[in-house]
Structures are given as C-alpha cells and as structure tokens.
Design an enzyme around this catalytic site. Structure first.
Site, short mmCIF file in Angstrom:
data_model
loop_
_atom_site.label_atom_id
_atom_site.label_comp_id
_atom_site.label_asym_id
_atom_site.label_seq_id
_atom_site.Cartn_x
_atom_site.Cartn_y
_atom_site.Cartn_z
N THR A 189 0.94 -1.45 0.36
CA THR A 189 -0.18 0.17 0.36
C THR A 189 0.78 1.24 -0.51
O THR A 189 1.78 1.06 0.44
CB THR A 189 -0.92 0.06 1.25
N SER A 220 -6.86 -0.32 -2.63
CA SER A 220 -6.96 -0.23 -3.14
C SER A 220 -6.53 -0.96 -4.92
O SER A 220 -6.54 -2.17 -5.31
CB SER A 220 -8.32 -0.66 -3.58
N GLY A 271 3.16 -3.17 8.26
CA GLY A 271 2.59 -3.83 9.78
C GLY A 271 4.88 -3.78 9.41
O GLY A 271 5.19 -4.34 8.84
N ARG A 317 -27.79 -13.75 33.12
CA ARG A 317 -28.27 -12.34 33.79
C ARG A 317 -29.92 -12.74 33.55
O ARG A 317 -30.47 -13.51 32.81
CB ARG A 317 -27.71 -11.15 32.54
N GLN A 335 -33.97 -10.94 22.65
CA GLN A 335 -32.25 -11.13 23.38
C GLN A 335 -32.49 -12.35 21.82
O GLN A 335 -31.48 -12.19 21.25
CB GLN A 335 -32.09 -11.41 24.61
N GLY A 339 -24.31 -3.40 30.68
CA GLY A 339 -23.47 -2.15 31.16
C GLY A 339 -22.25 -2.65 31.01
O GLY A 339 -21.01 -2.35 31.11
N THR A 350 -10.82 -3.81 6.17
CA THR A 350 -11.14 -2.62 5.01
C THR A 350 -9.03 -4.03 4.51
O THR A 350 -8.74 -3.66 3.20
CB THR A 350 -10.08 -1.72 5.62
N GLU A 353 -6.38 -6.37 3.99
CA GLU A 353 -6.18 -7.73 2.08
C GLU A 353 -7.37 -7.26 1.39
O GLU A 353 -8.67 -8.33 0.70
CB GLU A 353 -6.45 -9.27 3.29
N ASP A 389 -9.91 -4.24 0.62
CA ASP A 389 -11.26 -3.63 0.72
C ASP A 389 -13.08 -4.76 0.47
O ASP A 389 -12.96 -4.81 -0.49
CB ASP A 389 -12.27 -2.26 0.52
C1 LIG Z 1 -3.77 -1.33 10.66
C2 LIG Z 1 -3.63 -1.29 9.31
C3 LIG Z 1 -2.58 -2.42 9.07
C4 LIG Z 1 -2.46 -2.83 7.67
N1 LIG Z 1 -0.72 -3.51 6.95
C5 LIG Z 1 -0.51 -3.47 6.29
C6 LIG Z 1 0.27 -4.30 5.32
O1 LIG Z 1 1.04 -4.68 6.13
N2 LIG Z 1 1.09 -4.07 4.25
C7 LIG Z 1 0.38 -3.34 3.57
O2 LIG Z 1 0.63 -2.99 1.96
N3 LIG Z 1 -1.14 -2.34 3.62
C8 LIG Z 1 -1.30 -2.20 4.83
N4 LIG Z 1 -2.11 -2.15 4.99
C9 LIG Z 1 -3.50 -0.65 4.21
C10 LIG Z 1 -4.77 -1.98 3.28
O3 LIG Z 1 -4.37 -3.09 3.14
C11 LIG Z 1 -5.03 -0.73 2.83
O4 LIG Z 1 -5.56 -0.07 3.88
C12 LIG Z 1 -6.51 -1.15 2.07
O5 LIG Z 1 -5.77 -1.72 0.95
C13 LIG Z 1 -7.47 -0.29 1.30
O6 LIG Z 1 -6.69 0.13 1.23
P1 LIG Z 1 -7.47 2.30 1.01
O7 LIG Z 1 -6.99 2.48 2.70
O8 LIG Z 1 -6.56 3.07 -0.09
O9 LIG Z 1 -8.79 2.89 0.84
P2 LIG Z 1 -9.29 3.24 -0.43
O10 LIG Z 1 -9.04 2.05 -1.72
O11 LIG Z 1 -8.40 4.35 -0.56
O12 LIG Z 1 -10.37 3.26 -0.16
C14 LIG Z 1 -11.62 3.98 0.29
C15 LIG Z 1 -13.17 3.47 0.70
O13 LIG Z 1 -13.33 3.95 -0.94
C16 LIG Z 1 -14.21 3.34 -1.77
N5 LIG Z 1 -13.63 2.07 -2.70
C17 LIG Z 1 -11.85 2.36 -3.14
N6 LIG Z 1 -12.50 1.47 -4.40
C18 LIG Z 1 -13.81 1.72 -4.78
C19 LIG Z 1 -14.53 0.90 -6.30
N7 LIG Z 1 -13.64 0.33 -6.69
N8 LIG Z 1 -15.83 0.65 -6.03
C20 LIG Z 1 -16.07 0.68 -4.82
N9 LIG Z 1 -15.86 1.82 -3.59
C21 LIG Z 1 -14.77 1.71 -4.10
C22 LIG Z 1 -13.80 1.68 -0.53
O14 LIG Z 1 -15.18 0.80 -0.73
C23 LIG Z 1 -13.14 2.18 0.85
O15 LIG Z 1 -15.45 2.75 1.70
C24 LIG Z 1 -2.95 -1.76 5.68
C25 LIG Z 1 -3.87 -1.14 6.83
C26 LIG Z 1 -3.93 -1.19 8.07
C27 LIG Z 1 -5.45 0.70 8.54
#
Ligand SMILES: Cc1cc2nc3c(=O)[nH]c(=O)nc-3n(C[C@H](O)[C@H](O)[C@H](O)COP(=O)(O)OP(=O)(O)OC[C@H]3O[C@@H](n4cnc5c(N)ncnc54)[C@H](O)[C@@H]3O)c2cc1C
Length: 691
Positions: free
Chosen positions: A185, A191, A224, A364, A383, A451, A472, A474, A476
């Site tokens: 990323t 994505s 990471g 409970r 429930q 609570g 999100t 691996e 989104d």
């Molecule tokens: C805690 C954490 C650990 C991570 N670890 C790693 C790591 O070790 N290595 C690594 O490489 N990455 C890592 N990531 C990154 C992670 O893989 C990305 O955040 C993820 O792939 C999503 O990309 P983005 O954040 O750019 O979101 P975006 O792609 O910008 O998405 C943002 C929003 O836009 C929407 N969207 C985007 N494209 C479309 C579409 N075509 N159609 C409809 N909706 C869309 C999505 O649904 C989402 O709601 C990590 C992220 C976090 C937060």
C-alpha cells in the site's frame, strides 16, 4: 520455575497439560458454572406451549466434529500463553509496551513453545490457520503480527520467489531472525494496486535494481512490522527496464522485490531508507505499522521475486505469462492466503463474542412474571432474535471457512487453474461477507450484555476495535465483493457459451434454467414445517435469488454500457452487483452447512446442527422476504409460516444454546462470561466498601 517451563515446552509436557485442561473443561461442561435459572422451564412452556420438545445436543461430540484434526496444536498455543502470565496482554497498556510485548509473545511461541508456523504456510495451510486462530484469540495484535511475518512477508518470499529465495531466507524467517514486512500500500494507492508508483529500475552496469519513491503519494504506508521490528520488506514496485527506443525505458508493471531496511546487527535504518511511525491506531496497537520512503536504494538483481517474471544479466525480461495483466493476476493470486486467514480468524472472533454474550444472557436475570423469580434475559424474544440467528450463522461460517481452507490447501498442491480462480473468488467473498457480519455482531453482543458489556475486562471493546480493520485490509470488502460479482458474470457468459462451471458455481446451470421459467404457484404456497425445513427448498430459494439477481444485472449492464461505457455502467449497477455477490456467498455458505449437517456422524450433534442450519436458512429468507414476495416465489401464507417457524427455531436453539457455545470449546481465559469477571470485581468492592 524456569526449568518447569522448559519441561512444559516439550511435546510430552504439552500434551499432558493439554489433556488435563481438556478434561477439566469438559467436566465443567458436564457440571457447568453456567446453570440455567430455575424459572426458565416455566417460562419456556408459557412462551411456546405447542411444541416444546427439546433437542438433546452432545456438545463433546459436536466439538470433536467441529474442531477436527488441528485441535492439539491449538491446545498447545492456549497452554503456552496460559502458563506464562508475563506474556499475557494486560487491559491497560501503552502502544510502545504493547508492541514490545507482542514481539516477545511471538518469540515465545516460536523459540520457547517450539511452534513454527512458517513451516505450515506452504506445506500444511490448514494447520497454519488453526495456529493463527488460536494465537489471535489470545491477542488479536499477536495474530496479525504473526500473519505479517509468516503469511505476508514469509508468504511473498515462498510464493512469489523461487528456490534461491527459499534457500536463502526460509530459516531466518522461520526463527524470526529475519523479521519482515509486506510493503504494498502507498499513500495514494490502496485498493488500486495496479496504480502503485514506487519504481525499481534495472541498472545493468552494476547488476542491481534501484528502488525509488518518486513522490510523496508513493510513500509506502500502513506497513506492518515497519515502524520498529522489521529488517526486510517485500516491496511492490513498477519494474522499469532501460530500452534502446525513443522512450528510453519500459514499464513492465508491478513486481515484488526483497529490500533490506535495517542493519542485521545494529538494527539501524539502512542508507536511503526513511522510516516513520504510523502512530496510535483505533485498534491492533501491538502491531508496529510504519511508512517507508526509498531514495535510490540499491539491491542485487537476485532480490527480484522472480517466479512470474525475471530479468537477465543483460537486462532482458522473460516470463511464462504473456501480458502485464496476466502476471499481475498471477502475483495477486498467490497472495490470497492472507484473505483466507482473515476469514477464518474472523469466525474465531465471532465465536468468542457470541460465547461471551450468550453465556452472560443465560445467567443474567431481569424482570419476570408477578411474584415469581426474575427470568434469564435470553428468554426474551428480542434477545433471542439478536443472538440465536448469530449463533446459527457462526456455525454456518465455521463450516464455510473450513471448506475454504481445504480448497486453498488443494490449490496449493495442484496449482489447478480453475481451482485458483475458484479460491480467489471464494476467499474474496467469504472474507468480505464474514468480516462485515462479525464487525456488526460485536456491537450487538456488547449491547446484549448491557452495561457490563462495556467494561474493558469483558473484551468487547478490544475485539471490536481490533477486528474492525479486517473489513479493510487484505482488500477492502466493497472492492472484494465486486470481484465476486465480476467472476459470476464471467461464468454466466461462459454458461451461455457452453463453458465449464466449477463445483462451487455449477448450481447456476440448474437454477438459471429454473429462474427462466416462472416460479411454481403450487410450491409457492406450501407451508408445512417439513417442507420449510427441507434443505432442497432452502437451497433452491437461495440459489433462485442469486440467479435472478445475476440475470437482471447482466441485462442492466448490457443496457447501460451502450450509453455509459463499461466503467459507467458498472458504477450505475454497483449496489445491485454487491447484493448479487452477497447472495451468491450466502448460497455457498448454506450449501456447505447442509453438507456438514449431513456428514456429522453423531446423531445428537447432527440434531443440534440441523436446528442451527434451519434457523440460518429461514432467517436469511425471512430477512429478504420482500424479494421472494415480489416475484411470488413465496405466497403470503408461506411468508407467514416462514416467520413463525423462524421464531420457533430461535426458541429451540435458545434451549440448546449452552451446548452449542460449549462445543466451540474455547478456553475460559479467552471467553469468560462478563458476570464471572464482574464477580471478582464485586468481591473486591464488597471488601472495600463493606457491603
Ligand atoms: C492497521 C492496518 C494495517 C495494514 N497493514 C498493511 C501492510 O502490512 N501492508 C500493506 O501493504 N498494506 C497494509 N494496510 C493497508 C490496507 O491494505 C489498505 O488500507 C487497504 O487495501 C485499503 O486501501 P485504502 O486504505 O487506500 O482504501 P481505499 O482504496 O482508498 O478505499 C476507501 C473507500 O473507498 C471505497 N472504494 C475504493 N475503491 C472503490 C471501488 N472501486 N468501488 C467502490 N468503492 C470503492 C472503499 O470501499 C472504501 O470504503 C494496512 C492498513 C491498516 C489500517
């Protein structure tokens, strides 16, 4: 003390301990701490006087059937951390301490307990995922750190590299000398992986690649293991080769490269590499996410992970795959293991939270009939409505992810092309569907515990925050579901062109035909319990819905493409496509659940599963009853019967809820019910305040 610990780490010591713990746990199921309040049977009879025959469920037999062959290694994991209070994550901990603890937890697992996950990544993925699930239930940060080291960094080396990489890096990754990252990323591209901008330019004079971050948007972000512990990174970058034409260079698309980022001895950041800390996060603070910037960092040509494309000494590119898109697809295809692991681990989280909420709800008591004892809150229909379909779904997802892991293992062995495509879509669909469901359920469970659910000690807060990002990373979820829809449309076209359909999709052939004819007005009115609980009716209904959605969206896409083009038409139909993908995944989940019920050898365990399976199926049909009514697939009398039966099944599942959660067989230190923990607090409170 130390020598005792060493004893415990031997295989024998472990299995003794594990056996003792299992006996203790099983006996606690027999004479449980969670006894049913005396008023229950009375209320049950009043609530549902017509059909109160309780299904008997043997939770031990069910547990054996569910947990399968990797139960022992999970027990070993639990025992190890349970025997080491110094490696247990406290409720209150700073980010920096949590990161260090997480590293020590991982080192302990590998170097002291002798559990070596990397060995299973390629050779026995089922065992690897079982370890990951158990480790993640101890602390989710630890599960993710383990995943970064072994399935992301380690997985990229063995899956995208060749023998020379395996020979050079395997032992170091395995024993944690070579800690590493997976740097895909970037700030501007998450994505859209094909949009990555980091470059790796071949320098034929020195026989090296030069890694560069061309602009701020290309800084690797969220990586990471980068902020503190990583020594290497698999960096995804565009491969740039010098050419003799007017362009001067040729962009060969995104490839993966091993880039050392810290000195092996001093741990200092290497020249040309800049590392920043991504800081405090909403959850998973035991994982050190960081940012990486490269300024002309030189790496040997050998560091290209060259399974799908290679560069010779004189700068010539070779690949068995003809196009950039094919190579990109093959590269990403090898990385689905992370997605499979997340789907599997998410079911683990769902099991924990459902167990806590249901055990608490059994204990409970609030309100009751006049002049009678208060009743268990699980006797309230509301429930039950919140928790029983969730319990049934947990079982459904369990069997679906077991199937996914089996398919993934088979794919790793055979590399069968059709299977690769199947696993790709299935892992995308199950990962997104299940992680979204679990994320929502965590809030429902917290609320169901009132609570007490809000006390940090009861885990919902950390589970919710740590798990949230599963939706999100691996891939989104919204983006992944589109891959499922695209795959379905591709197969839909193939169907009409006479192409082959793999096992998971073959139902489309029959149900599309069924859809093209009108719903049967006679069966649309059938409302008998036997009919509604018949797997054939349930599966037909799920598949009918999918086929209908598929047929309609295919027509809509064709229509809109003429005016809006492919991209615009896709966007115009996007919500429809997402619904289609979810519907298909639900069909797959139900099919696997029905199969698991059928194959269960123990009659009483099978009876419990059948109950849960019927509830899962009918609850889903009821939630989407509008769709079925609109096309008269279900007549009004049948819709009413489905609703009544769903409520009745919820009630029946409630009667065996204790047995069904016991069968998850999770250790007490992972899932202790809120009231059990609160009672410690009350004991202390009583002493201090003098109640
Ligand atoms: C805690 C954490 C650990 C991570 N670890 C790693 C790591 O070790 N290595 C690594 O490489 N990455 C890592 N990531 C990154 C992670 O893989 C990305 O955040 C993820 O792939 C999503 O990309 P983005 O954040 O750019 O979101 P975006 O792609 O910008 O998405 C943002 C929003 O836009 C929407 N969207 C985007 N494209 C479309 C579409 N075509 N159609 C409809 N909706 C869309 C999505 O649904 C989402 O709601 C990590 C992220 C976090 C937060």
């Amino acid at each position: 003390m130390e020598s005792r610990r060493v004893d415990q780490m031997t295989e024998e010591g472990f299995s003794d301990l594990a056996a003792a713990r299992r006996i203790q746990r099983l006996s606690s199921h027999i004479s449980p701490a969670f006894t049913t309040p005396p008023s229950l049977s009375q209320v049950q009879t009043e609530v549902c006087s017509s059909r109160t025959k309780k299904v008997e469920v043997n939770s031990q037999a069910l547990s054996l059937y569910m947990r399968g062959k990797h139960m022992d290694v999970q027990e070993k994991v639990y025992e190890f951390y349970n025997s080491r209070p110094d490696l247990q994550t406290p409720i209150e901990i700073s980010k920096d301490d949590h990161r260090e603890l997480c590293m020590r937890q991982l080192l302990g697992l590998v170097r002291e307990a002798g559990i070596r996950p990397y060995r299973y990544v390629a050779d026995d993925p089922e065992k690897y995922f079982a370890i990951m699930e158990a480790v993640g239930s101890v602390d989710m940060s630890l599960g993710i750190k383990l995943g970064v080291q072994y399935s992301l960094w380690g997985g990229s080396v063995i899956n995208l590299g060749t023998k020379k990489h395996r020979d050079k890096y395997f032992d170091g990754i395995d024993n944690l000398d070579y800690t590493g990252c997976f740097a895909m990323t970037e700030l501007h591209h998450g994505s859209n992986v094909q949009g990555l901008q980091t470059t790796a330019t071949f320098d034929h004079i020195t026989d090296e690649f030069v890694i560069d971050t061309p602009n701020d948007g290309a800084i690797k972000w969220w990586i990471g293991n980068a902020a503190v512990h990583g020594k290497f990174a698999t960096v995804f970058a565009r491969l740039i080769l010098p050419t003799h034409d007017t362009n001067g260079v040729s962009d060969m698309g995104v490839h993966a490269f091993i880039v050392p980022i810290r000195d092996m001895k001093t741990h200092q950041t290497l020249p040309g590499v800049e590392i920043q800390d991504c800081g405090h996060k909403v959850g998973l603070n035991g994982v050190d996410n960081g940012a990486l910037r490269f300024r002309s960092v030189r790496i040997p040509r050998d560091n290209l992970l060259n399974r799908f494309g290679d560069v010779s000494r004189d700068g010539k590119y070779t690949s068995t795959l003809p196009t950039i898109n094919k190579r990109f697809g093959a590269t990403l295809g090898e990385l689905v293991g992370g997605r499979v692991g997340l789907a599997y681990a998410s079911v683990g989280v769902l099991k924990i939270s459902a167990t806590i909420a249901i055990r608490y709800s059994l204990l409970r008591q609030q309100f009751g009939p006049p002049k009678q004892p208060e009743v268990s809150i699980l006797d309230y229909q509301s429930q039950q409505h919140k928790l029983m379909p969730m319990l049934a779904s947990t079982y459904a997802y369990h069997f679906a992810t077991v199937y996914l892991v089996e398919k993934y293992s088979e794919m790793k062995k055979t590399h069968d092309e059709q299977l690769v495509a199947d696993v790709h879509a299935l892992s995308a669909g199950l990962k997104s569907y299940i992680t979204s469901y679990t994320a929502k359920s965590l809030s429902v469970c917290r609320e169901a515990c009132g609570g007490h659910g809000y006390a940090a000690v009861n885990r919902f807060g950390s589970l919710r925050n740590d798990h949230d990002i599963f939706q999100t990373f691996e891939g989104d979820n919204t983006v992944l579901l589109q891959q499922v829809a695209a795959d379905l449309l591709k197969r839909y076209k193939e169907k009409f062109q006479g192409g082959t359909l793999t096992a998971t999709w073959s139902y489309l052939r029959e149900s599309m035909n069924a859809y093209l004819s009108q719903p049967n007005p006679v069966t649309a009115r059938w409302e008998g319990e036997d009919h509604l609980r018949d797997p054939k009716f349930q599966l037909d209904a799920f598949r009918y819905r999918t086929s209908r959605l598929l047929q309609n969206v295919a027509m809509r896409l064709t229509k809109h493409t003429k005016t809006l083009g492919t991209f615009g038409a896709w966007n115009r139909c996007l919500n429809h496509l997402l619904t289609l993908a979810e519907s298909h995944i639900e069909s797959v989940i139900l099919a696997k659940f029905i199969e698991a019920v059928r194959k269960c050898p123990d009659p009483s365990a099978r009876a419990g599963l059948k109950l849960a399976c019927d509830l899962y199926a009918l609850d889903r049909i009821w939630k989407d009853i509008g769709t079925y009514r609109n096309v008269d697939y279900v007549a009004p009398n049948k819709a009413k019967a489905i609703h009544k039966l769903t409520e009745y099944l919820s009630f029946q599942v409630r009667n065996v809820a204790k047995e069904l959660v016991d069968a998850f067989d999770l250790p007490d230190h992972v899932t202790r019910a809120p009231i059990a923990r609160q009672s410690d607090a009350y004991a202390q409170y009583t002493q201090v305040v003098g109640f």
